[in-house]
Design an enzyme around this catalytic site. Structure first.
Site, mmCIF file in Angstrom:
data_model
loop_
_atom_site.group_PDB
_atom_site.id
_atom_site.type_symbol
_atom_site.label_atom_id
_atom_site.label_comp_id
_atom_site.label_asym_id
_atom_site.label_seq_id
_atom_site.Cartn_x
_atom_site.Cartn_y
_atom_site.Cartn_z
ATOM 1 N N CYS A 95 -17.203 -0.765 3.464
ATOM 2 C CA CYS A 95 -17.295 -0.935 2.051
ATOM 3 C C CYS A 95 -18.026 0.003 1.287
ATOM 4 O O CYS A 95 -18.114 1.222 1.465
ATOM 5 C CB CYS A 95 -17.362 -2.392 1.490
ATOM 6 N N HIS A 191 -13.718 -6.592 5.031
ATOM 7 C CA HIS A 191 -14.736 -7.382 5.104
ATOM 8 C C HIS A 191 -14.444 -8.694 5.524
ATOM 9 O O HIS A 191 -13.480 -8.996 6.242
ATOM 10 C CB HIS A 191 -15.067 -7.871 3.548
#
Length: 239
Positions: A95, A191
């Site tokens: 990310c 994630h």
């Protein structure tokens, strides 16, 4: 006889470690131990001296404020990271650090947070938050995980996607790509966290690190029944 040791470095855990990204570090540590190696686990935060003899580098996500905090320091150590990438050091960036390993991240307010340009990608803040279960196909088999990002990342001509989206949004919700691969670097928006449900990627990073350090890697057969069960259950969950 002393065991061989592998050094895992976590980048900016103080500011870039949300949505369970610490789980990726734990998986690398435990699987290295199962494969018969000792693990030297190091943290690097802004202002620290960059350690020598690093074997695997791993980084996570953070809010825009976190990216602002670490930006100047990341640009400072960018040449070191590029040198390590050129010598085939395996890295996993999730990310926020995935975005800042690229050219830039442009926020909704128009601020451009410059990246280190190691990956041929550009990221723009989007109007929609791309969130939910995601499945992609890849050289590692099906990659199963959970994405949570508002940044939309677009790959340049020198970037190879990590996976092709089967279910989910991926890099930008438009071109069916997710993540990127470059040399032994993997970037991804998955994630929560990526490696526990995708041990093939963890073992890829481990194998590349051990071969680079010791010349060969003889893996141990690991019982992955719980990871397999987690993958099966995640596949049944709705988007």
């Amino acid at each position: 006889m002393n065991k061989k040791s592998i050094t895992v470095l976590q980048l900016y855990p103080r500011d870039m470690n949300i949505y369970g990204d610490w789980g990726n570090v734990l998986v690398l540590k435990r699987r290295l131990e199962w494969h018969g190696y000792e693990v030297d686990l190091l943290d690097y935060n802004q202002g620290d001296s960059f350690p020598e003899n690093v074997d695997i580098i791993i980084g996570g996500g953070g809010q825009d404020s976190g990216q602002n905090i670490i930006q100047a320091d990341l640009l400072r150590i960018g040449p070191i990271l590029k040198k390590l990438a050129d010598s085939d050091t395996p890295m996993l960036m999730i990310c926020g650090l995935y975005q800042l390993f690229g050219k830039f991240f442009k926020t909704k307010s128009g601020q451009v947070i410059e990246g280190i340009g190691l990956l041929d990608i550009e990221t723009y803040a989007g109007d929609e938050r791309l969130i939910g279960n995601i499945t992609t196909t890849s050289i590692f088999g099906d990659i199963i995980g959970y994405e949570n990002h508002s940044g939309q990342t677009f790959l340049g001509k020198d970037a190879t996607p990590l996976g092709r989206v089967v279910k989910g949004a991926g890099n930008n919700g438009h071109d069916d790509t997710e993540g990127v691969r470059y040399k032994n670097i993997i970037g991804s928006y998955l994630h929560g966290s990526l490696l526990p449900k995708n041990p093939a990627i963890a073992d890829f990073l481990i194998e590349r690190a051990v071969v680079r350090r010791y010349g060969e890697f003889v893996p141990t057969v690991i019982d992955d029944r719980f990871a397999d069960e987690a993958r099966s259950r995640a596949l049944m969950r709705p988007r």
